[in-house]
Scaffold this active site. Sequence first.
Site, PDB file in Angstrom:
ATOM      1  N   LYS A 139       0.852  -1.205   0.000  1.00  0.00           N
ATOM      2  CA  LYS A 139       0.000   0.000   0.000  1.00  0.00           C
ATOM      3  C   LYS A 139       0.881   1.247   0.000  1.00  0.00           C
ATOM      4  CE  LYS A 139      -3.860   1.957   2.747  1.00  0.00           C
ATOM      5  NZ  LYS A 139      -4.701   1.741   3.947  1.00  0.00           N
ATOM      6  N   SER A 149      -9.697   1.790   2.989  1.00  0.00           N
ATOM      7  CA  SER A 149      -8.852   2.551   2.100  1.00  0.00           C
ATOM      8  C   SER A 149      -7.837   1.714   1.320  1.00  0.00           C
ATOM      9  CB  SER A 149      -8.092   3.613   2.888  1.00  0.00           C
ATOM     10  OG  SER A 149      -7.241   3.002   3.832  1.00  0.00           O
ATOM     11  N   SER A 209      -9.775  -0.606   7.177  1.00  0.00           N
ATOM     12  CA  SER A 209      -9.210  -0.473   5.831  1.00  0.00           C
ATOM     13  C   SER A 209      -8.514  -1.698   5.262  1.00  0.00           C
ATOM     14  CB  SER A 209      -8.237   0.696   5.786  1.00  0.00           C
ATOM     15  OG  SER A 209      -8.951   1.881   5.615  1.00  0.00           O
TER      16      SER A 209
HETATM   17  N1  GLN Z   1     -13.011   4.080   6.432  1.00  0.00           N
HETATM   18  C1  GLN Z   1     -12.482   4.502   7.679  1.00  0.00           C
HETATM   19  C2  GLN Z   1     -12.076   5.936   7.599  1.00  0.00           C
HETATM   20  O1  GLN Z   1     -12.414   6.548   6.645  1.00  0.00           O
HETATM   21  C3  GLN Z   1     -11.298   3.637   8.054  1.00  0.00           C
HETATM   22  C4  GLN Z   1     -10.117   3.935   7.234  1.00  0.00           C
HETATM   23  C5  GLN Z   1      -8.921   3.099   7.630  1.00  0.00           C
HETATM   24  O2  GLN Z   1      -9.041   2.094   8.290  1.00  0.00           O
HETATM   25  N2  GLN Z   1      -7.762   3.594   7.268  1.00  0.00           N
HETATM   26  O3  GLN Z   1     -11.477   6.484   8.461  1.00  0.00           O
END
Ligand code: GLN
Length: 486
Positions: free
Chosen positions: A74, A149, A173
């Site tokens: 990532k 994400s 994420s």
């Molecule tokens: N979707 C969640 C957020 O927008 C979690 C994102 C993540 O785990 N990095 O914060």
Amino acid sequence: MTARELGVRLNRKEISAVEVTSAFLNRIQQLDDKLKAFVTVIGNEALSQAKAVDDRRSNGETLGLLAGVPIAVKDNMCTRGVPTTCSSRILEQFIPPYDATVVSRLRDQNMVILGKTNLDEFAMGSSTENSAFFTTRNPWDMDRVPGGSSGGSAAAVAAGLAPLALGSDTGGSIRQPAALCGVAGLKPTYGLVSRYGLVAFASSLDQIGPFAIDVLDTALVLDAIAGHDPMDATSSEQSYNPVFPQLQAQGEIKGIRIGIPKEFYAQGVEAEVSDLVRRGIEALCSVGAEAEDCSLPTAEYGLATYYIIAPAEASSNLARYDGVKYGLRSKAANGHIGMTEKTREEGFGAEVKQRIMIGSYALSAGYYDAYYKRAQQVRSLFCRDFDRLFQKYDVLITPTTPSPAFRIGEKADDPLQMKLSDVCTLPCNMAGLPGLSIPCGFIDGLPVGMQILGKRFDELTVLRVARAYELATGLAAKRPLLDGGR
Ligand code: GLN
């Protein structure tokens, strides 16, 4: 083919690392124009890494099972000499002078890094639509999101562009995109995997973990990256006992106690999703587990609590992008302050700006007690509630997401709906627990994920249950048929 099968063949010299790497690079070239999983592909470097592995093997060296196996990373983990953008304009030109600890551990295993995958800007989002560059597609349906994400990593593994990938998980994420793309994704216990070199979003919640097509491959990567790191002050000093060998040795789950927390089957979770997960639990009971309904009353405060704590930490972490130290520097006529303002104005996307503002507000002198302190108090209730459940149960099983993959654009203008796609995954981060998502079936051709939560540092039990599920149902490694030219 699983990563460990690739590893075995590489070890036996039936195939070379250069051949394996070229095959994945070719597939990336064929499919990634449409899929858009990668922000950066480092073909030449990957091939020379692969060649080095082949040379060592032909010189008679015995290398580990992962040596020569490719992996995608990532794009919020630092890679020395390779751009690390966080899918943000502000870091578009940033080339780190060092490797994140996880990346050096992959290199220690002689793994081949294929490139960096797309994400929601600074890992804030659930669909990759917040990437400043492009939206990654879901390989099961190109009009749908892969989740986020870590959507690029999940899509890459699901589409066979990489056999393995790393993601990061602050509120879901890793698990949410794993569920939407039909692969396995593990968020380890907070502190088990080093965060050194992971670009910080919310430091008390962030954790790095693997994506793979099945549970054993997930375990293999966890073993490669887990364990104490003096460079991360929150890294656990407990000695790490590799799970892969233990998983191979014990498939049995007789007597394992499963809790089914009812709040995770409400809050907008579609009935068909709940049904599939409950069927999954039945499959586990048919091989000796015992399951029972239970309750995690704090669950309903998960979203509210998370969306105070995560932005508060983000507002502090993102203060470092001032146009001086890293990446973008916009030109402004009115001196240093003007430059910083303009850099942040031009460099950050809308979601990131919104979170910085919410976070700064929640931390401000007049509102700190009402928001931030309150949220921290609720967070400790989460820990207490989970502790209580784990006195009785070995694992908790829930849906990973309320619904299968949604359409690109469908939730982009509805922030609450977007955030609700993480209701089932957020609580685990609040308490620092390990959580795994594995595929448990399909709705209209779209994969659905089952989430298994465990006690802190008990990844082994979580993975054992997941492995038993795969063996009982044969539900690992189903892949989308991309080559048909969708
Ligand atoms: N979707 C969640 C957020 O927008 C979690 C994102 C993540 O785990 N990095 O914060």
